[in-house]
Motif scaffolding. Sequence first.
Motif, PDB file in Angstrom:
ATOM      1  N   GLU A   1      41.526  37.562  31.682  1.00 48.86           N
ATOM      2  CA  GLU A   1      41.431  37.216  33.102  1.00 48.86           C
ATOM      3  C   GLU A   1      40.929  35.786  33.257  1.00 48.86           C
ATOM      4  OE1 GLU A   1      40.273  41.684  34.772  1.00 48.86           O
ATOM      5  OE2 GLU A   1      38.718  40.137  34.741  1.00 48.86           O
TER       6      GLU A   1
ATOM      7  N   HIS B   1      38.326  33.533  35.078  1.00 49.60           N
ATOM      8  CA  HIS B   1      37.017  33.796  35.685  1.00 49.60           C
ATOM      9  C   HIS B   1      36.338  32.518  36.142  1.00 49.60           C
ATOM     10  CE1 HIS B   1      35.767  38.029  34.100  1.00 49.60           C
ATOM     11  NE2 HIS B   1      37.035  38.005  34.419  1.00 49.60           N
ATOM     12  N   GLU B   2      35.328  32.724  36.968  1.00 51.98           N
ATOM     13  CA  GLU B   2      34.428  31.642  37.374  1.00 51.98           C
ATOM     14  C   GLU B   2      32.992  32.147  37.347  1.00 51.98           C
ATOM     15  OE1 GLU B   2      34.430  30.238  41.420  1.00 51.98           O
ATOM     16  OE2 GLU B   2      34.734  32.238  42.223  1.00 51.98           O
TER      17      GLU B   2
ATOM     18  N   MET C   1      29.416  36.154  37.386  1.00 51.80           N
ATOM     19  CA  MET C   1      30.738  35.889  36.854  1.00 51.80           C
ATOM     20  C   MET C   1      31.710  36.829  37.546  1.00 51.80           C
ATOM     21  SD  MET C   1      32.188  35.964  32.946  1.00 51.80           S
ATOM     22  CE  MET C   1      31.318  37.468  32.591  1.00 51.80           C
ATOM     23  N   ARG C   2      32.878  36.284  37.927  1.00 51.21           N
ATOM     24  CA  ARG C   2      33.872  37.127  38.581  1.00 51.21           C
ATOM     25  C   ARG C   2      35.269  36.582  38.314  1.00 51.21           C
ATOM     26  NH1 ARG C   2      31.431  35.116  43.951  1.00 51.21           N
ATOM     27  NH2 ARG C   2      32.370  33.066  44.087  1.00 51.21           N
ATOM     28  N   GLU C   3      36.230  37.494  38.413  1.00 47.20           N
ATOM     29  CA  GLU C   3      37.629  37.121  38.250  1.00 47.20           C
ATOM     30  C   GLU C   3      38.091  36.333  39.475  1.00 47.20           C
ATOM     31  OE1 GLU C   3      42.003  39.145  37.461  1.00 47.20           O
ATOM     32  OE2 GLU C   3      40.329  40.420  38.070  1.00 47.20           O
TER      33      GLU C   3
ATOM     34  N   TYR D   1      34.465  27.632  35.220  1.00 48.60           N
ATOM     35  CA  TYR D   1      35.736  28.334  35.080  1.00 48.60           C
ATOM     36  C   TYR D   1      36.003  28.568  33.598  1.00 48.60           C
ATOM     37  CZ  TYR D   1      36.519  26.727  39.851  1.00 48.60           C
ATOM     38  OH  TYR D   1      36.398  26.471  41.195  1.00 48.60           O
TER      39      TYR D   1
ATOM     40  N   MET E   1      38.603  34.594  30.298  1.00 51.68           N
ATOM     41  CA  MET E   1      37.782  35.675  29.746  1.00 51.68           C
ATOM     42  C   MET E   1      38.646  36.582  28.889  1.00 51.68           C
ATOM     43  SD  MET E   1      34.589  36.391  30.072  1.00 51.68           S
ATOM     44  CE  MET E   1      33.640  37.645  29.258  1.00 51.68           C
TER      45      MET E   1
END
Length: 159
Positions: free
Chosen positions: A67, A69-70, A80-82, A102, A105
């Motif tokens: 994925e 991510h940031e 952290m999230r997609e 960025y 992942m």
Amino acid sequence: MQRMTLTLAALVLASASAGAHAQVTVSDAWVRGTVPQQKATGAFMHIAAEQDVRLIAGASPVAGVVEIHEMAMEGNVMKMRELKGGLPIAKGATAELKPGGYHVMLMDLKQTLKGGETVPVTLTLEDAASKKTFTRELMAPVKALGAAPSAPHAGQHKH
């Protein structure tokens, strides 16, 4: 004559579209090494674009899930999230994918990643104008845990 003109126009458009996809350069790619039983790590790189594009997905044979991510502050907490819509990269800009920012992942790892190995990664990008997707293949060196975060031109891959 009209048919020949239409055919020629179609060929010009097709080659212009294909040429636009070649204007993305990936450089300084690397993957953080892991320890046994670790199930996720990050891939980092620079992506330069000569037209507006969006990094929308990734794939690697070493990971079950890849994925974009940031890392971002939410209140006083770093999370952290997609990036559900992908990472936009503006014409003439270079996106820096780095630890704490960025990154790509790699999750559900199928093996331990050791320093000195290389990891195949396929990036999927979308041309902002045409909405057509295209890929970039790269071999990213694995940096052992505790190694310096980046090295100039490591895993450089240009198109």
